[in-house]
Design a protein around this motif. Structure first.
Motif, short mmCIF file in Angstrom:
data_model
loop_
_atom_site.label_atom_id
_atom_site.label_comp_id
_atom_site.label_asym_id
_atom_site.label_seq_id
_atom_site.Cartn_x
_atom_site.Cartn_y
_atom_site.Cartn_z
N LEU A 82 0.82 -1.21 0.00
CA LEU A 82 0.00 0.00 0.00
C LEU A 82 0.85 1.26 0.00
O LEU A 82 0.59 2.21 -0.75
CB LEU A 82 -0.94 0.01 1.21
CG LEU A 82 -2.07 -1.01 1.18
CD1 LEU A 82 -2.80 -1.03 2.52
CD2 LEU A 82 -3.03 -0.73 0.05
N SER A 83 1.87 1.29 0.83
CA SER A 83 2.71 2.48 0.89
C SER A 83 3.52 2.65 -0.39
O SER A 83 3.74 3.77 -0.84
CB SER A 83 3.62 2.45 2.12
OG SER A 83 4.54 1.40 2.04
N GLY A 84 3.95 1.55 -1.00
CA GLY A 84 4.69 1.63 -2.26
C GLY A 84 3.82 2.16 -3.39
O GLY A 84 4.27 2.93 -4.24
N GLY A 85 2.56 1.78 -3.40
CA GLY A 85 1.65 2.22 -4.45
C GLY A 85 1.25 3.68 -4.29
O GLY A 85 0.84 4.33 -5.25
N ARG A 86 1.40 4.23 -3.12
CA ARG A 86 1.02 5.63 -2.85
C ARG A 86 2.25 6.52 -2.66
O ARG A 86 2.11 7.68 -2.33
CB ARG A 86 0.19 5.71 -1.57
CG ARG A 86 -1.05 4.87 -1.58
CD ARG A 86 -2.16 5.62 -2.16
NE ARG A 86 -3.37 4.79 -2.11
CZ ARG A 86 -4.55 5.26 -2.34
NH1 ARG A 86 -4.72 6.54 -2.59
NH2 ARG A 86 -5.59 4.47 -2.31
#
Length: 135
Positions: free
Chosen positions: A126-130
């Motif tokens: 999730l953090s990588g995608g955002r």
């Protein structure tokens, strides 16, 4: 009862010892018997491990512990249990099934670590995608 914690004690190089072996856990364990520590800064060498296992009833292992084969178990005359403070216990189980042949059960923290590893993986995705973390 005599316990061996084969993972090296907390040092500047090894800061995760207390993650697995908290003060309260060591205090409770100490009430059950004597605790012997790996006082070195690295995992035991094969010869050190053979010597350390003499008269030990329960050994606590962690990352980097070599397999328990027949050669090692000839020195572990009192060993009744192996507790692997990591995920899969396969790193300590030898191909010759020595622990099983000696009737020594192996326990691991796999069940307990699985949830936090899965949660961490989802968080990273999730953090990588955002771009949550500035790289």
């Amino acid at each position: 009862m005599k316990f061996l914690i084969s993972y090296p004690k907390q040092t500047e190089k090894n800061s995760v010892f207390k993650t697995f072996f908290t003060d309260s856990a060591l205090e409770r364990l100490g009430k059950l018997g004597e605790i012997v520590y790996n006082e070195g800064e690295a995992n035991f060498t094969p010869d050190e491990r053979k010597e350390a296992l003499k008269d030990i009833d329960v050994v606590f292992t962690c990352w980097g512990t070599p397999k328990f084969d027949e050669n090692v178990l000839t020195y572990a005359d009192n060993l009744k249990m192996v507790c692997h403070a990591a995920g899969s216990a396969m790193p300590v189980i030898s191909d010759d099934a020595a622990l099983e042949n000696h009737g020594i059960p192996v326990f691991s923290g796999n069940k307990y670590f699985a949830q936090s590893v899965a949660e961490g993986a989802v968080l990273y995705m999730l953090s990588g995608g955002r771009w949550f973390v500035d790289m």
